[in-house]
Enzyme design. Structure first.
Site, PDB file in Angstrom:
ATOM      1  N   THR A 415      89.252 -28.559 127.116  1.00 28.19           N
ATOM      2  CA  THR A 415      88.066 -28.411 126.279  1.00 28.19           C
ATOM      3  C   THR A 415      86.819 -27.932 127.055  1.00 28.19           C
ATOM      4  OG1 THR A 415      89.030 -30.150 124.910  1.00 28.19           O
ATOM      5  CG2 THR A 415      86.743 -29.678 124.492  1.00 28.19           C
ATOM      6  N   ASP A 455      97.008 -33.732 118.667  1.00 27.76           N
ATOM      7  CA  ASP A 455      96.011 -34.815 118.621  1.00 27.76           C
ATOM      8  C   ASP A 455      96.306 -35.791 117.482  1.00 27.76           C
ATOM      9  OD1 ASP A 455      94.619 -34.073 120.846  1.00 27.76           O
ATOM     10  OD2 ASP A 455      92.827 -33.374 119.815  1.00 27.76           O
TER      11      ASP A 455
HETATM   12  N1  GLY Z   1      91.635 -31.954 121.786  1.00 29.11           N
HETATM   13  C1  GLY Z   1      90.515 -32.591 122.317  1.00 29.11           C
HETATM   14  C2  GLY Z   1      89.837 -33.425 121.297  1.00 29.11           C
HETATM   15  O1  GLY Z   1      89.724 -32.981 120.177  1.00 29.11           O
HETATM   16  O2  GLY Z   1      89.420 -34.506 121.569  1.00 29.11           O
END
Ligand code: GLY
Length: 594
Positions: A415, A455
């Site tokens: 990220t 996720d």
């Molecule tokens: N994939 C990182 C987040 O959304 O926390």
């Protein structure tokens, strides 16, 4: 503007060496492998970062993960653009120079403070699960969870990208610059090439086995079959073409046009691990405006992104649980302070695992989770002297029956985060991602597709009870991204966020505590070594945390693990006389302002 050439690893070098490189600067045209042109302004900002000082500015500032992207954003702001305009330009360049972290194939959350109205808005550009997805998407035939990378690499993990639509929505709401021009610099860099940064080169090397699995990805990241070296000039003409389309036609081709068709074909055709995305999934995608989640802390309001992100709720819970304790009096070296922070975080993560998910699909007790009475009651658990033995979710006030099982989600650090304050008094905090480093590893038209669906919880239920964050058709996976704006008397004082998977929450909470309780400036607060506790083990940063503190925490009963904690915090503090910016020394980013 005078421009200098310097090695991209400058941010890791001492100031003296940086100054020497500035003195040895040559014209940009002469830049060869291993060098990149940066402005004098950026050079000074990198020097400040290397020296551990915040960057100062009067009117505007942009902080993000790569100097090239920050410079492009700075130019937009210098020419009178808003924070939304600058963000579009920064994201377009990040998708090129930091492709492992974010891009057009991913999703993002944006928090906006409007300088004119004083209103706070949050936009949800999170990916969605295809309509054909089921709660068992990440389970084998026996109902057992898949291994993480078996799920990630390929089409199965790809959610409908939200970033192209989010860029347009933000620009339509708050932009002043012409949309098409915001992509010029990214297109130029993609056509002419950019110098591969140390971090990108290292990450490609570390992921070679997965990156070489799909032909287009292999061809791009291993030009002529070789690993790109630091400073090697990499061109991405496909990405340039995609940006030209985005600049001239907006995001429509991503959702209903030929780019959408290519995305679907790539996802469905992924060898060994196809996905179930169809064109209808892209056609029905929309960015959603959500209510911001704000939690009071020490006379400030800490505001951020509510569900489907767990970011603001979990950061807010941690701070709310700590409110009764005098962290300022204890100080940043105090084992007692870190006992409280660690166990407050564990309590918050227990609630996160049980209750937090996409509110369009499951009732989440958003208000109950950060209600001061509930947090005060939970904070009673922190009043001992030793680490909590067992941590269970609490029972927040709710208005729907809640009977969820705890989730089993895996999140790895990845990220990127962008913080911007513009000359009109607007502030923007946006965390943007393709999830895992290099996402699904599938590449379409010069950009990588996300693996955001991992996720979701891989398990869908336990003992007959469903998991709130299970996969469902059209649902958005729970995130940990915590783009944050801290307000005082309704005005922004701190804009902050970070990458880092579910550790994002701890990184952001720590930075806020360091700044507000311990009085550190933004650069000190960002750089302060991390101690993060999510599920019981106390992760402490490499060799940066003293043996004394580690020993004291172990003595209190914590299992302590020295770890690499690669946050990418970018923070701007808004003061009476101007702005101060901080960029994480753990990555390549910088804060630049004027
Ligand atoms: N994939 C990182 C987040 O959304 O926390």
């Amino acid at each position: 503007m005078r421009r200098f050439i310097l090695c991209l690893s400058l941010c890791l070098l001492p100031v003296a060496l940086a100054a020497q490189q500035a003195a040895d600067a040559v014209e940009p045209e002469a830049a060869g492998a291993g060098q990149v042109a940066v402005s004098e302004q950026t050079l000074h900002a990198l020097e400040a970062k290397a020296a551990g000082r915040p960057v100062e500015a009067k009117d505007w500032m942009v902080a993000a993960a790569n100097p090239l992207a920050v410079e492009v954003g700075a130019r937009v702001l210098e020419q009178g653009g808003t924070a939304a305009d600058a963000m579009v330009a920064v994201q377009a360049v990040l998708g090129l120079v930091e492709p492992q972290s974010s891009g057009l194939g991913g999703g993002a959350f944006l928090v906006w403070y409007d300088g004119e109205s004083g209103e706070l808005t949050t936009l949800d550009g999170r990916e969605t699960a295809p309509l054909a997805a089921t709660p068992r998407l990440f389970q084998d035939e026996a109902g057992e969870p898949l291994d993480f990378y078996d799920a990630v690499v390929g089409g199965r993990s790809v959610g409908v990208p939200g970033t192209p639509a989010l860029l347009k929505a933000a620009h339509e709401a708050w932009g002043r610059s012409e949309w098409t021009g915001l992509f010029d610099e990214a297109i130029r860099l993609a056509d002419e090439g950019f110098a591969v940064s140390p971090r990108l080169s290292t990450m490609v090397a570390g992921d070679a086995v997965r990156l070489t699995r799909f032909a287009p990805t292999r061809a791009y990241f291993f030009p002529e079959g070789k690993l790109p070296e630091v400073g090697q000039v990499l061109k991405n003409p496909d990405y340039a073409e995609t940006l030209r389309t985005l600049a001239s036609e907006g995001p429509a081709p991503f959702y209903t046009g030929d780019i959408a068709q290519d995305i679907v074909a790539t996802v469905q055709g992924a060898p060994g691990n196809p996905g179930v995305m169809e064109e209808i999934d892209l056609a029905i995608y929309s960015v959603k405006e959500r209510a911001p989640v704000c939690v009071p802390y020490r006379g400030y309001e800490v505001c951020g992104m509510g569900p489907p992100s767990s970011g603001a709720l979990t950061v807010g819970q941690i701070l709310g649980l700590l409110a009764p304790f005098d962290l300022a009096g204890m100080g940043a070296e105090s084992a007692e302070a870190w006992r409280l922070i660690g166990d407050a975080s564990r309590l918050a993560f227990a609630d996160r695992g049980r209750y937090m998910a996409d509110t369009d699909y499951v009732p989440v007790p958003v208000e109950g989770l950060v209600e001061p009475g509930y947090l005060a009651e939970r904070a009673e658990l922190l009043k001992g002297e030793a680490a909590l033995e067992a941590v269970e979710p609490g029972a927040p006030e709710y208005d729907h029956a809640l009977n969820w099982a705890d989730d089993a989600s895996i999140e790895f650090p990845s990220t990127s985060h962008i913080s911007i304050v513009d000359g009109y008094g607007n502030a923007l905090s946006m965390t943007t991602t393709i999830e895992n480093g290099f996402g699904s590893r599938l590449m379409v038209r010069g950009f990588l597709l996300n693996n955001e669906l991992t996720d979701f919880s891989f398990t869908s239920h336990e003992d007959g009870r469903p998991v709130a964050n299970r996969v469902e058709p059209g649902k958005r996976p729970r995130s940990s991204m915590a783009p944050t704006i801290v307000l005082k008397d309704g005005k922004p004082v701190l804009v902050v966020g970070s990458p880092g998977g579910s550790r994002i929450i701890g990184y952001v909470a720590k930075t806020i505590i360091a700044h507000l309780d311990w009085g550190m400036d933004v650069q000190e607060a960002v750089a302060l070594p991390h101690l993060v506790n999510r599920f019981g083990t106390y992760d402490v940063e490499g060799g940066l945390v003293s043996d004394e503190l580690v020993g004291a925490l172990a003595g209190m009963g914590f299992e302590v693990n020295r770890n690499v904690l690669t946050s990418g915090l970018h923070a701007i503090s808004v003061q009476e006389g101007g702005l101060l910016g901080g960029a994480d020394p753990r990555r390549e980013g910088v804060a630049v302002g004027r």
